[in-house]
Structures are given as structure tokens and as C-alpha cells.
Design a protein around this motif. Structure first.
Motif, short mmCIF file in Angstrom:
data_model
loop_
_atom_site.label_atom_id
_atom_site.label_comp_id
_atom_site.label_asym_id
_atom_site.label_seq_id
_atom_site.Cartn_x
_atom_site.Cartn_y
_atom_site.Cartn_z
N LEU A 372 5.01 -68.34 -49.17
CA LEU A 372 3.93 -67.49 -48.67
C LEU A 372 2.59 -68.13 -48.98
CD1 LEU A 372 4.50 -63.74 -49.51
CD2 LEU A 372 4.67 -64.92 -47.34
N GLY A 373 1.76 -68.26 -47.97
CA GLY A 373 0.40 -68.74 -48.20
C GLY A 373 -0.49 -67.55 -48.50
N LEU A 374 -1.63 -67.81 -49.08
CA LEU A 374 -2.52 -66.72 -49.49
C LEU A 374 -3.12 -65.98 -48.31
CD1 LEU A 374 -4.33 -68.25 -52.57
CD2 LEU A 374 -2.30 -66.80 -52.47
N THR A 375 -3.09 -66.58 -47.13
CA THR A 375 -3.64 -65.89 -45.97
C THR A 375 -2.55 -65.21 -45.15
OG1 THR A 375 -3.50 -67.87 -44.59
CG2 THR A 375 -5.53 -67.56 -45.82
N GLY A 376 -1.36 -65.09 -45.75
CA GLY A 376 -0.28 -64.37 -45.09
C GLY A 376 0.55 -65.24 -44.17
N GLU A 377 0.29 -66.55 -44.19
CA GLU A 377 1.08 -67.44 -43.33
C GLU A 377 2.33 -67.87 -44.08
OE1 GLU A 377 -1.21 -68.54 -45.26
OE2 GLU A 377 -1.15 -70.71 -45.60
N LEU A 378 3.34 -68.27 -43.31
CA LEU A 378 4.56 -68.78 -43.93
C LEU A 378 4.51 -70.30 -43.90
CD1 LEU A 378 7.30 -66.41 -42.54
CD2 LEU A 378 6.42 -66.55 -44.86
N ARG A 379 4.82 -70.91 -45.00
CA ARG A 379 4.73 -72.36 -45.08
C ARG A 379 6.14 -72.95 -45.16
NH1 ARG A 379 -0.70 -73.13 -46.69
NH2 ARG A 379 -0.19 -75.33 -46.71
N THR A 380 6.28 -74.10 -44.52
CA THR A 380 7.60 -74.72 -44.51
C THR A 380 7.94 -75.23 -45.91
OG1 THR A 380 6.52 -76.71 -43.75
CG2 THR A 380 7.73 -75.46 -42.12
#
Ligand code: TYD
Ligand code: MG
Length: 431
Positions: A372-380
Motif C-alpha cells: 500500500l502506498g501512502l496515497t492509496g495506490e497499490l504498488r507492485t
């Protein structure tokens, strides 16, 4: 480098070419490609998972530190390894500075390995006596159980103090390197990795293996934190049975088979070293009666939970503000990788809403992985293809991967379910 001086006879030697002059004289550097590196013959411990974590077996003359909390199975594992080595004709020695010979015998009798009772053993806490015995017996492999309970009379400190532990390990290393004795040093580490002992040895030894898990649980993992002769990304899974530790080769199948599919449960496609492993992550969210609600974790990092909860609240629309949150990786397995974030987020969201993630009660559980990234994105995360393949292999058809893009998108199945079920008044929305 300091290390080269400190290792007069280790297996990593041989880097010192014939060009060497005396003290203070310049030597000619050699291109690495021209360095002769002999293949090291390894001794198999007969325990596949242990051999793999070591990088293919024990390297003769090497020093391996096996750390872990009391009761985790360090003595059991090392006894079993020596039993196999003895059975394959190696000279072995078990030095117990912690238990009496009778206690070690009782353990050996429980073990399934038939050769455990043949292991030459001494129960001794005096370092000088142990060193003299090593010099006389010259075993191929020796276990020192434990480095914290041996005592050197040359120093005033109590056994287990930093000075004593350093002295004990240093002296044992000196004798071991002289006679090419491979040494398995057992060291206790508290849950927090606290006890000074083993930590101060990490730079000294060739390998540091950490034995983890919870004493009350069956499953334990063994991983390499440092390995001069192999990769540090390997991990082995064991199960403590009545007759000793057994390697668990079908861990994914077991964890998936036991997964509950209830609200708050999800399957994480994790990586244990270079191998994929499916584990169940469970969460419970419940109204707290405390001013500061509880955040209790087992198997994941507590700070990571804090991050996931913050992202869930800010970007996923799931706030658990005043509720207690419990997160548990089932089976006592520890997952220390960012790829676990999404599983924690989905488990907490599912628990908070009281909605299961599996699409039907008889459907296979939902699998997922992603950071989980801090801006709500999903990271590979690394090895996405192998994680997906592992999930497929065990019949998990629905897999949420970072490819869905955002946490919000990953939570969509819950939302749809929520819309359906709130008509019937079943689900409880947190907000
Ligand atoms: P032990 O190897 O003594 O742990 P450590 O050396 O790390 O302190 O064993 C740990 C626990 O395992 C002990 O409480 C008893 C249990 N045990 C079994 O369940 N089965 C066995 O075959 C053995 C030898 C131990
Ligand atoms: Mg022990």
C-alpha cells in the motif's frame, strides 16, 4: 579489511594470492575473474529445509549462529542435524552448557532419528574444558548449546554478558578454524531480539539463522539473516511434533485448507525467501472500551498495521478509529514483507464490515498481495507471477493483485456486497 585479518584459516580464504610480500610491502591486486575459488564441499545435515537455508549444507570450518527464543526448538533442530551427520559417518560433538547429559538423552530418545543416541555429548559450562575437548576430539561438526551459558574464567563477567559471549565465541572460532570444525552456535534471543548476546556475534560468524514462531504454535520458520556462503532470502518451514521437528513441504496447502473464509479472513500470497507461500491473514475489529483502542498483531509488524489503518481510513473509506483491531497470521508464521499490506487492509475492512471476501460460502478463499502506498495506490511487489501461480495451484481463482491500481478498487467487492447485504440489514457499516 579488518575481516581478512580476523579470519586466518576460514573457508573464504584463498583470496590471498602468492603475490603477498611481508609486512608493509605492497601486493599486486588480482582481477576478481582471476581469483581461484575452490568449490566448497558441504556437509548435508539430512534436514532439507536446514540445508537449503544454509545454502546447500554446512560449510566445513564455518561458524553458524542459530538464534531464537527459548523453547522454539533450537536444541531439537541441532540434535537432529548432528544425528544425521553422525549417521553419515561424520565426527560430531554436542556441547551442552544448559542441560545435563540426562536431559539431552531424554530429548534424543523422543526424536525419530535412530542415530540421535550415538552423538558424543558433554555437559560442560567451562570454556577452557570445552576448547580442550574440541582440540582432542576434532569433530567435523560441533554444536555449542548455548553460547550464553559457557563461561570463561579469564573474564570476570557473568555468563551471557557481552564480554563473555564475545570471548566464548572468539575462542571457539579460533579452535574451530584451526581444525576446520564446523560449529553450530546456539544463542537465545528474546522476542524483541533484545538479549545483547547473539547480536554482538553477528559480524563474527559466517551465518546467522533465526528460528522463529511461537512456542505454543506448531509452525516455525527458519531463515538466514546473514550468510557468507549462500542467499539470505531462503526460509524453511517446520512443524514441532512429538518426535521432533518435521519439515513442512506443503505449507500452502495446509494453510489454504484451514482458511475460514469468514468475515475478516483472506489468503495472502506471500514469499518465504524464493518460495511462494499461501497464508491466512485474519482480522477482528471490535468496539473498544479503552480510551486508546488496542492494536494487537501477531506475525506482522505493528507499525505496518498503523500505516494500513491510516491508508484504509483516508483512502479506503474504512475507519476503525475507536475500535480494537487484532490482526493475526495463522499458524504462527511471520510475514515481514510489504506485500502483506493489501491482505491486512482487506482482512480489516472485511472484519469491520462483517462481510466475507469469498464470493460464496463454498467458494475458495480470496487471495491477494500488494504493497500500500501512502496515497492509496497499490504498488507492485517482487515475484508477482510466482505468487499468482501458487494461488492458482491451490485452486484460488480470485486473486487481487496490485494491477487493480488502488486500494479503493481492491475494496470494491466488499462495497458491492455491502450494498447487497445492507438491504437485508446484515452488514454493519463502520461509517
Ligand atoms: P527445545 O529444542 O528444547 O527448544 P530450545 O532449545 O529452542 O529452547 O524444544 C522446545 C520445545 O519443543 C520443548 O518445550 C518441548 C517441545 N518438543 C516437542 O514438542 N517434541 C519433541 O520431539 C521435542 C524434542 C521437543
Ligand atoms: Mg535448548
Amino acid at each position: 579489511m579488518e575481516e581478512a585479518v580476523a579470519r586466518p584459516a576460514g573457508p573464504a580464504r584463498g583470496a590471498r594470492g602468492a603475490a603477498g610480500g611481508g609486512a608493509g610491502q605492497a601486493v599486486r591486486p588480482v582481477a576478481l575473474g582471476d581469483v581461484r575459488a575452490e568449490a566448497v564441499a558441504r556437509l548435508s545435515t539430512g534436514i532439507g529445509e536446514l540445508d537449503r537455508v544454509l545454502g546447500g549444507g554446512v560449510v566445513p570450518g564455518s561458524l553458524v549462529l542459530i538464534g531464537g527464543s527459548p523453547g522454539i526448538g533450537k536444541s531439537t533442530l541441532t540434535t537432529m542435524a548432528l544425528a544425521h551427520l553422525a549417521a553419515s559417518g561424520r565426527r560430531t560433538l554436542y556441547v551442552s552448557a544448559e542441560e545435563s547429559a540426562a536431559q539431552i538423552k531424554l530429548r534424543a530418545e523422543r526424536l525419530s532419528s535412530a542415530h540421535a543416541l550415538q552423538i558424543p555429548t558433554i555437559a560442560e559450562t567451562d570454556l577452557a574444558t570445552v576448547l580442550a575437548t574440541l582440540e582432542r576430539e576434532k569433530p567435523d561438526v560441533c554444536v555449542i548449546d548455548s553460547v550464553q551459558t559457557l563461561h570463561s574464567t579469564a573474564l570476570s563477567g557473568a555468563p551471557g554478558s557481552v564480554g563473555q559471549v564475545r570471548e566464548v565465541a572468539g575462542e571457539i572460532m579460533r579452535v574451530a578454524k584451526t581444525h576446520a570444525i564446523a560449529v553450530l552456535l546456539v544463542g537465545h534471543v528474546t522476542k524483541e531480539g533484545a538479549l545483547a548476546g547473539p547480536r554482538v556475534l553477528e559480524h563474527l560468524v559466517d551465518c546467522v539463522l533465526q528460528f522463529e514462531g511461537e512456542r505454543e504454535r506448531t509452525y516455525r520458520t527458519l531463515r538466514a539473516l546473514k550468510n557468507r556462503f549462500g542467499s539470505t532470502s531462503e526460509a524453511g518451514v517446520f512443524e514441532m511434533r512429538d518426535d521432533g521437528l518435521a519439515e513442512v513441504l506443503d505449507a500452502s496447502a495446509r494453510f489454504v485448507g484451514e482458511a475460514t473464509r469468514a468475515p475478516g479472513s483472506v489468503v495472502l500470497a506471500a514469499m518465504e525467501g524464493s518460495r511462494p507461500l499461501l497464508v491466512e491473514v485474519q482480522a477482528l475489529v471490535s468496539q473498544s472500551d479503552l480510551e486508546i483502542p488496542r492494536r494487537v498483531v501477531s506475525g506482522i509488524d505493528r507499525n505496518r498495521l498503523a500505516l494500513v489503518l491510516a491508508v484504509l481510513a483516508r483512502h479506503g473509506g474504512v475507519g476503525v478509529g475507536t475500535s480494537d483491531v487484532f490482526v493475526n497470521v495463522v499458524g504462527g508464521v511471520r510475514v515481514d514483507e510489504p506485500g502483506a499490506d493489501l491482505a491486512v487492509a482487506l482482512a480489516v475492512a472485511s472484519a469491520a464490515r462483517g462481510v466475507p471476501l469469498a464470493d460464496a460460502p463454498d467458494a475458495p478463499p480470496l487471495a491477494c498481495f500488494g504493497e500500500l502506498g501512502l496515497t492509496g495506490e497499490l504498488r507492485t511487489v517482487a515475484h508477482a507471477d510466482r505468487r499468482v501461480a501458487e494461488a492458482r495451484k491451490f485452486g484460488l481463482r480470485e486473486i487481487v493483485t496490485p494491477e487493480v491500481g488502488t486500494l479503493r478498487a481492491a475494496l470494491r467487492p466488499l462495497r458491492a456486497e455491502h450494498a447487497r447485504s445492507s438491504d437485508s440489514g446484515r452488514a454493519v457499516a463502520i461509517r
